[in-house]
Design an enzyme around this catalytic site. Structure first.
Site, short mmCIF file in Angstrom:
data_model
loop_
_atom_site.label_atom_id
_atom_site.label_comp_id
_atom_site.label_asym_id
_atom_site.label_seq_id
_atom_site.Cartn_x
_atom_site.Cartn_y
_atom_site.Cartn_z
N HIS A 1 3.87 -2.44 2.94
CA HIS A 1 3.94 -0.94 2.64
C HIS A 1 5.09 -0.83 1.63
O HIS A 1 6.03 -1.05 2.41
CB HIS A 1 3.60 -0.03 3.60
CG HIS A 1 2.09 -0.06 4.43
ND1 HIS A 1 2.01 -1.03 5.45
CD2 HIS A 1 1.00 0.63 4.43
CE1 HIS A 1 0.72 -0.70 5.59
NE2 HIS A 1 0.23 0.30 5.08
N ASP B 1 0.83 -0.92 -0.01
CA ASP B 1 -0.06 -0.01 -0.11
C ASP B 1 0.83 1.20 -0.06
O ASP B 1 1.88 1.32 0.44
CB ASP B 1 -0.94 -0.12 1.19
CG ASP B 1 -2.12 -0.88 1.24
OD1 ASP B 1 -2.21 -1.81 0.09
OD2 ASP B 1 -3.21 -0.90 2.07
#
Length: 380
Positions: free
Chosen positions: A348, A202
């Site tokens: 991430h 992400d």
């Protein structure tokens, strides 16, 4: 004629002879006795000092102690307990649960080995002893190995795990903690197809970090899914092109990444989804789904994404790589301890310093494969 008195030649030395008192045997003997008494007194004093110190004439002798490869000298005559009190000891070992969380910190302190053997605290060190300090070794609790049948899973909306067939899990259960960690997964009897798991990233694309992760994924031929933030796509479109060229899937992660996302007005939610998707159009990308910031998937969010034909994609494994100060080995343990067939792993590549995630990624990929899982992308 005058005669000299008898004995006058003894009372009067010849002319020119040196004057002085002659030494007698009795005075020399007295001085010899005094010298012997002085040496005896000195020896007795030194002996009493050595005995009082506990060294027993070892005072002035030294013992070399090796602590983690570094040498340190200590006086001979100290007990093991006294020597340990003077040293800067390594950290004590911990008792860990089967999932590597700490059950009892400092459970195994350092030990002093004298001539290669454990020594009691009262043992006195002597000249010539070979002394080392052994670090307290961290240990994992005793475990019991068990097998378990896992049911097949079917996709939903929001999607929290990938569809997968039934599987047999081989697990280690901690005898003290009761926790379980996977050892291996196998398709259940009669089940077909690989046991899939998805790595997702992400908040990118992000300068340097995204490319570092792409390099690792490409080298290990590991497909993954990147949920990108529209504003970052506008800034770094070339990184998104590289993701696609490397065989990665692309999902949308809103335009500005506002939070809490599910508390926004419905019109704002739709606008974030619309603008995020719009940044992918020039790149010829159709997103595989929508992941709301923070995983805030209320019915209103899910319905808004569905209006654009996007399924809402969440996750089942979150190692919290966004936490400040998290270490790469912690991330590896957190992922592998709960991974299972159909898992969607949240990581991430953007939003801040992701060096720990970069460092952990190779071990995560290799560890998932050792469990018998096959890496894949999230599909539409």
């Amino acid at each position: 004629m005058l005669q000299a008195p008898t004995g006058s030649t003894q009372d009067h030395p010849p002319h020119g002879a040196p004057r002085g008192r002659l030494r007698t045997p009795s005075s020399s003997l007295a001085k010899l006795r005094l010298t012997r008494r002085a040496w005896l007194l000195l020896w007795l004093t030194a002996t009493l000092i050595a005995v009082a110190d506990g060294g027993l004439l070892l005072r002035g002798a030294w013992v070399t102690v090796v602590v983690e490869g570094r040498s340190r000298s200590l006086p001979a005559g100290l007990t093991v307990a006294q020597a340990l009190g003077r040293l800067e000891l390594p950290a004590a070992g911990d008792l860990l649960a089967v999932d590597h969380s700490v059950l009892r910190k400092g459970a195994y302190p350092s030990r002093m080995l004298v001539n290669g053997q454990p020594a009691p605290p009262t043992r006195r060190l002597q000249r010539g002893d070979r002394v080392t300090v052994a670090r307290g070794r961290t240990r994992i609790e005793p475990v019991t190995r068990v097998t378990q049948l896992l049911a097949a899973s079917r996709p939903g909306n929001p999607l929290r795990s990938l569809p997968t067939g039934p599987a047999q899990a081989v697990l280690d259960r901690g005898k003290l903690s009761g926790r379980v960690v996977p050892v291996a997964y196998h398709p259940a009897a009669g089940a077909a197809g690989p046991l899939a798991v998805a790595l997702t990233f992400d908040d990118g694309p992000w300068p340097h970090t995204t490319q570092q992760m792409l390099t690792i994924l490409s080298q290990r031929q590991a497909p993954a899914t990147f949920f990108v933030v529209g504003r970052q796509v506008e800034r770094y479109p070339e990184l998104v092109r590289r993701e696609v060229a490397a065989g990665m899937a692309i999902g949308s992660h809103s335009y500005r990444h506002p939070q809490p996302f599910d508390r926004l007005p419905v019109a704002r939610i739709r606008d974030e989804i619309t603008q995020g998707r719009r940044t992918l159009v020039p790149l010829g990308i159709h997103p595989v789904g929508f992941r709301p910031p923070g995983g805030a998937a209320s019915p209103a969010v899910t319905a808004a994404a569905q209006e654009f034909g996007d399924r809402t994609v969440l996750w089942s494994v979150d190692p919290a790589d966004w936490q400040p100060g998290v270490a790469s080995d912690q991330l590896v343990q957190r992922v592998l301890a709960v991974a299972r067939p159909g898992a969607i792993v949240l990581l991430h590549d953007g939003g801040g310093n992701r060096s720990a995630t970069v460092a952990a990624l190779p071990a995560i990929i290799d560890g998932l494969r050792r469990l018998g899982l096959t890496l894949t992308v999230v599909s539409t």
